[in-house]
Design a protein around this motif. Structure first.
Motif, PDB file in Angstrom:
ATOM      1  N   LYS A 586      81.184  11.441 120.001  1.00  0.00           N
ATOM      2  CA  LYS A 586      80.263  11.390 118.860  1.00  0.00           C
ATOM      3  C   LYS A 586      80.864  10.301 117.748  1.00  0.00           C
ATOM      4  CE  LYS A 586      78.279  15.824 119.467  1.00  0.00           C
ATOM      5  NZ  LYS A 586      78.047  17.154 118.686  1.00  0.00           N
ATOM      6  N   ILE A 587      82.080  10.305 117.407  1.00  0.00           N
ATOM      7  CA  ILE A 587      82.446   9.402 116.296  1.00  0.00           C
ATOM      8  C   ILE A 587      82.572   8.201 116.666  1.00  0.00           C
ATOM      9  CG2 ILE A 587      84.538   9.098 114.857  1.00  0.00           C
ATOM     10  CD1 ILE A 587      85.353  12.219 115.076  1.00  0.00           C
ATOM     11  N   GLU A 588      82.983   7.857 117.863  1.00  0.00           N
ATOM     12  CA  GLU A 588      82.794   6.378 118.547  1.00  0.00           C
ATOM     13  C   GLU A 588      81.572   5.853 118.489  1.00  0.00           C
ATOM     14  OE1 GLU A 588      85.590   4.662 119.075  1.00  0.00           O
ATOM     15  OE2 GLU A 588      86.635   6.188 117.994  1.00  0.00           O
ATOM     16  N   THR A 589      80.660   6.569 119.142  1.00  0.00           N
ATOM     17  CA  THR A 589      79.328   6.301 119.099  1.00  0.00           C
ATOM     18  C   THR A 589      78.511   5.911 117.785  1.00  0.00           C
ATOM     19  OG1 THR A 589      78.795   7.294 120.998  1.00  0.00           O
ATOM     20  CG2 THR A 589      76.890   6.936 119.897  1.00  0.00           C
ATOM     21  N   LYS A 591      80.607   5.039 115.162  1.00  0.00           N
ATOM     22  CA  LYS A 591      81.072   3.855 114.550  1.00  0.00           C
ATOM     23  C   LYS A 591      80.335   2.574 115.153  1.00  0.00           C
ATOM     24  CE  LYS A 591      85.536   5.956 113.414  1.00  0.00           C
ATOM     25  NZ  LYS A 591      86.964   6.065 113.581  1.00  0.00           N
ATOM     26  N   ARG A 592      80.163   2.706 116.474  1.00  0.00           N
ATOM     27  CA  ARG A 592      79.576   1.407 117.202  1.00  0.00           C
ATOM     28  C   ARG A 592      78.065   1.234 116.728  1.00  0.00           C
ATOM     29  NH1 ARG A 592      81.634   3.799 121.773  1.00  0.00           N
ATOM     30  NH2 ARG A 592      79.762   4.672 122.551  1.00  0.00           N
ATOM     31  N   GLU A 593      77.577   2.247 116.492  1.00  0.00           N
ATOM     32  CA  GLU A 593      76.132   2.022 115.900  1.00  0.00           C
ATOM     33  C   GLU A 593      75.913   1.786 114.458  1.00  0.00           C
ATOM     34  OE1 GLU A 593      74.070   5.884 117.147  1.00  0.00           O
ATOM     35  OE2 GLU A 593      73.919   5.362 119.123  1.00  0.00           O
ATOM     36  N   ARG A 594      76.873   1.493 113.599  1.00  0.00           N
ATOM     37  CA  ARG A 594      77.051   1.536 112.293  1.00  0.00           C
ATOM     38  C   ARG A 594      76.383   0.253 112.068  1.00  0.00           C
ATOM     39  NH1 ARG A 594      81.797   4.167 108.760  1.00  0.00           N
ATOM     40  NH2 ARG A 594      80.687   3.979 106.746  1.00  0.00           N
ATOM     41  N   SER A 595      76.592  -0.761 112.713  1.00  0.00           N
ATOM     42  CA  SER A 595      76.413  -2.234 112.445  1.00  0.00           C
ATOM     43  C   SER A 595      74.873  -2.401 112.943  1.00  0.00           C
ATOM     44  CB  SER A 595      77.132  -3.060 113.037  1.00  0.00           C
ATOM     45  OG  SER A 595      76.951  -3.047 114.442  1.00  0.00           O
ATOM     46  N   SER A 596      74.182  -1.529 113.729  1.00  0.00           N
ATOM     47  CA  SER A 596      72.609  -1.756 114.178  1.00  0.00           C
ATOM     48  C   SER A 596      71.890  -0.697 113.712  1.00  0.00           C
ATOM     49  CB  SER A 596      72.917  -1.696 115.865  1.00  0.00           C
ATOM     50  OG  SER A 596      73.416  -0.366 116.070  1.00  0.00           O
ATOM     51  N   TRP A 597      72.225   0.169 113.194  1.00  0.00           N
ATOM     52  CA  TRP A 597      71.335   1.413 112.625  1.00  0.00           C
ATOM     53  C   TRP A 597      70.323   0.923 111.667  1.00  0.00           C
ATOM     54  CZ3 TRP A 597      71.328   3.402 107.618  1.00  0.00           C
ATOM     55  CH2 TRP A 597      72.252   3.203 106.938  1.00  0.00           C
ATOM     56  N   TRP A 598      70.826   0.238 110.637  1.00  0.00           N
ATOM     57  CA  TRP A 598      70.033  -0.056 109.428  1.00  0.00           C
ATOM     58  C   TRP A 598      68.889  -0.995 109.892  1.00  0.00           C
ATOM     59  CZ3 TRP A 598      68.568   1.732 105.093  1.00  0.00           C
ATOM     60  CH2 TRP A 598      67.961   0.836 104.244  1.00  0.00           C
ATOM     61  N   PRO A 599      68.772  -1.751 110.825  1.00  0.00           N
ATOM     62  CA  PRO A 599      67.616  -2.648 111.019  1.00  0.00           C
ATOM     63  C   PRO A 599      66.478  -1.775 111.497  1.00  0.00           C
ATOM     64  CG  PRO A 599      69.296  -3.807 111.596  1.00  0.00           C
ATOM     65  CD  PRO A 599      69.962  -2.633 111.397  1.00  0.00           C
ATOM     66  N   SER A 600      66.975  -0.630 112.644  1.00  0.00           N
ATOM     67  CA  SER A 600      65.961   0.135 112.767  1.00  0.00           C
ATOM     68  C   SER A 600      65.226   1.284 111.727  1.00  0.00           C
ATOM     69  CB  SER A 600      66.492   1.262 114.058  1.00  0.00           C
ATOM     70  OG  SER A 600      67.365   2.021 113.461  1.00  0.00           O
ATOM     71  N   VAL A 601      66.081   1.255 110.918  1.00  0.00           N
ATOM     72  CA  VAL A 601      65.664   2.131 109.757  1.00  0.00           C
ATOM     73  C   VAL A 601      64.577   1.370 108.979  1.00  0.00           C
ATOM     74  CG1 VAL A 601      66.129   3.399 107.483  1.00  0.00           C
ATOM     75  CG2 VAL A 601      67.547   3.616 109.308  1.00  0.00           C
TER      76      VAL A 601
END
Length: 632
Positions: A586-589, A591-601
């Protein structure tokens, strides 16, 4: 012990019953709830539980800096019923309040239903940030058996509302929101030694929590409370206390005993306990670092007790979501109230230009958004943020409308005064003579010149003047045609000149309106960009906090896993290994999504804007969605 002299924001000279226990039914005392919900500071909540007649109340009075307060009692009968509360200023942190919760004694023989004890225990866990368990003599097998209530928590508390998260899976998450644990061992007479070596009270506790080997049901039952304490409470502390005094008659009335008559060792131990609580007890928070003040704590309490009374099991997720609904609605109102108050304070009607007003709006709106972000949480669908945006936009329009009205009123008043001589001359026919047209033009230019020299006429200055001139158009044409000193050709030229001037003024007015429309669009753009910027910052902080908490939980489980291996409990270690691996994934996922989560928001917010404002909002929404793809 140092006495507290600060005046509390919520003065409480004595404790009050917060949760009443009437006929084995729990009810929230509305008077106490009112006191609790009036506290706007973050609260450090210390709850104490334990068997009845073990001196819990005395320790809580020490934390309050008083000898008297929570009832001690001097007989074998339990005095404290339900949960009593005492709110006092935090002695070390001015920006926090200390909420002390004293619970009725567990195992009271006068009570018919032990289930009632379990709910008191569970409520103390749910409400506190530091949980103190008070016992007598030693941390023995019997003392651990009396901690049966901790083993029942899996049946009394749910973390998530999903039916898939039950039992072992659900309780594995308890450590994420359970309070710090302190075991207070009273009237302790043993030597703190292990295998001939001195040990600390903390080492004494950890040694007592080691699991016994064996697979028979008796051993499993004995291990269960130890395992639960280790699994549920990441931070554990132990204090041992000598007898307060060896004088039995004084023990019966300890609240009246002067400090000088207490045993020196006990005084030092009590002071160390209080000092630890004051320095290390954390403010109450919800998962994700959501700070809890008295108001939020009161609302959570109401939800928990209502759920218990209905026969259901308190669910942390549902309680937090219910709290978020009321808190976010209040956050919207706080933001709007601040915006209106600041605009009323700062705007001096009429403003010279629309941009002047919009600049003030931008400043006040930014503060309002910041207030909303500070007080809101779990607005995952942006429902409340959109509501705030809509209301702010409406309030802005109200101020713009008021500004225009004030400008119109001001300009019309000024023009009426300046044109008084002109209007009187017209009514008296002064201009209806040869050469009257030039005389009229001179008077009209004088009015316009004086009007232009007046400052702070506001946004409607040109429009009001244009309306005024249009109202004179027919009169002006009549004066021109009646002027016998002018030839027909001169009249035609003058008429053409009048039309050109009118057209120029119309053009200028249209340009002003277009400019103001552009300013409005730019203000709207700034508004949404400010919402986006502050939302991004808040969500980034929330994600960072959740990651930090998950890593702390992971660290705790890894340490517990290692202990299980060292103690030879390999099956339990394997179960912990499975939990840690799931958590690591969960933590690794995350962290990986951290750079891509904002555009979808941003996509979601952009879509919301299109719904919110079909015209202007659509343009801006598309723009922000495009921005989202640009930042990938």
């Amino acid at each position: 012990m140092k006495q507290m002299t600060m005046a509390s924001a919520v003065p409480m000279e004595t404790p009050i019953c917060l949760v009443e226990n009437r006929n084995e039914e729990l009810m929230v005392n509305q008077q106490a709830l009112q006191i609790l919900t009036s506290i706007t500071k973050p609260v450090v909540v210390v709850a104490i539980v334990g068997l009845y007649r073990t001196g819990k109340s005395y320790l809580m009075n020490r934390l309050a800096g008083k000898n008297r307060g929570f009832s001690l009692g001097s007989t074998v009968q339990s005095h404290t019923k339900g949960i009593w509360m005492w709110c006092v200023p935090h002695p070390r942190y001015l920006d926090h309040d200390l909420v002390l919760l004293d619970t009725e004694g567990l195992g009271d023989i006068e009570k018919g239903d032990s289930k009632n004890d379990s709910w008191i225990f569970a409520l103390a866990i749910l409400l506190s940030s530091t949980f103190v368990y008070n016992s007598m003599s030693t941390i023995s097998h019997q003392a651990l058996e009396q901690m049966q209530y901790v083993t029942e928590l899996t049946e009394l508390i749910k973390v998530k509302s999903s039916p898939n998260n039950v039992g072992e899976e659900d309780s594995a998450e308890f450590v994420g929101f359970f309070p710090d644990f302190v075991w207070a061992v009273r009237d302790f007479t043993l030597e703190l030694e292990l295998d001939g070596h001195p040990i600390t009270p903390d080492e004494y506790l950890e040694n007592a929590l080691k699991l016994s080997k064996g697979k028979n049901p008796k051993v499993a039952m004995a291990n269960l409370p130890r395992e639960c304490i280790r699994k549920f409470f990441a931070k554990r502390k132990c204090f041992t206390f000598d007898r307060p005094t060896n004088n039995k008659s004084l023990l019966a009335h300890l609240e009246d005993v002067h400090e000088s008559h207490l045993e020196p060792a006990f005084k030092d131990q009590a002071d160390n306990f209080c000092s630890y609580i004051f320095s290390n007890a954390k403010p109450k928070t919800l998962f994700g670092g959501i700070m809890v003040d008295g108001n939020r704590l009161g609302k959570l309490l109401e939800t928990y007790v209502k759920t218990i009374s209905s026969g259901d099991i308190p669910c942390l997720e549902n309680a937090v979501l219910a709290l978020a609904q009321t808190e976010n609605s209040a956050a919207v109102q706080k933001a709007i109230k601040h915006y209106v108050e600041q605009m009323v304070l700062k705007v001096d009607f009429p403003t010279e230009t629309l941009q002047d007003l919009l600049n003030l709006h931008t400043d006040c709106e930014k503060e309002a958004i910041s207030i909303f972000m500070k007080h809101s949480f779990k607005d995952d669908t942006f429902k409340f943020q959109k509501e705030m945006m809509q209301i702010l936009d409406s309030k802005k329009d109200d101020f713009i409308c008021q500004n225009e009205k004030e400008s119109t009123k001001c300009c019309e008043t000024k023009l009426k005064y300046l044109s008084q001589t002109l209007m009187e001359a017209i009514s008296q026919g002064i201009f209806s003579v040869p050469g009257g047209y030039q005389l009229y033009r001179k008077e009209r230019e004088k009015v316009m010149s004086n009007y232009h020299q007046i400052s702070r006429k506001g946004v409607k200055a040109d429009e009001v003047l244009q309306n005024f001139l249009q109202s004179l158009a027919m009169t002006e044409e009549s004066i021109l045609q009646a002027d016998q000193a002018l030839t027909e050709q001169e009249k035609a030229l003058e008429a053409e000149q009048v039309k050109r001037e009118a057209a120029e003024k119309e053009k200028k007015l249209l340009e002003q309106q277009q400019m103001e429309m552009q300013q409005m669009m730019e203000a709207q753009q700034r508004s949404y960009e400010e919402n986006i910027q502050q939302l991004k910052q808040k969500m980034e902080e929330d994600r960072t906090q959740i990651l930090r908490e998950q890593e702390m939980i992971l660290d705790h489980k890894l340490k517990e896993q290692q202990k299980m291996i060292e103690e030879g409990f390999h099956e339990k270690a394997e179960e912990l290994k499975r939990q840690t691996e799931n958590l690591q994934r969960k933590i690794e996922t995350a962290k990986r999504e951290r750079s891509s989560w904002w555009p979808s928001v941003l996509d979601n917010v952009g879509t919301a804007l299109m719904v919110f404002s079909p015209g202007l909002g659509k343009v801006l929404g598309l723009g922000i969605k495009a921005l989202g793809h640009c930042v990938q």
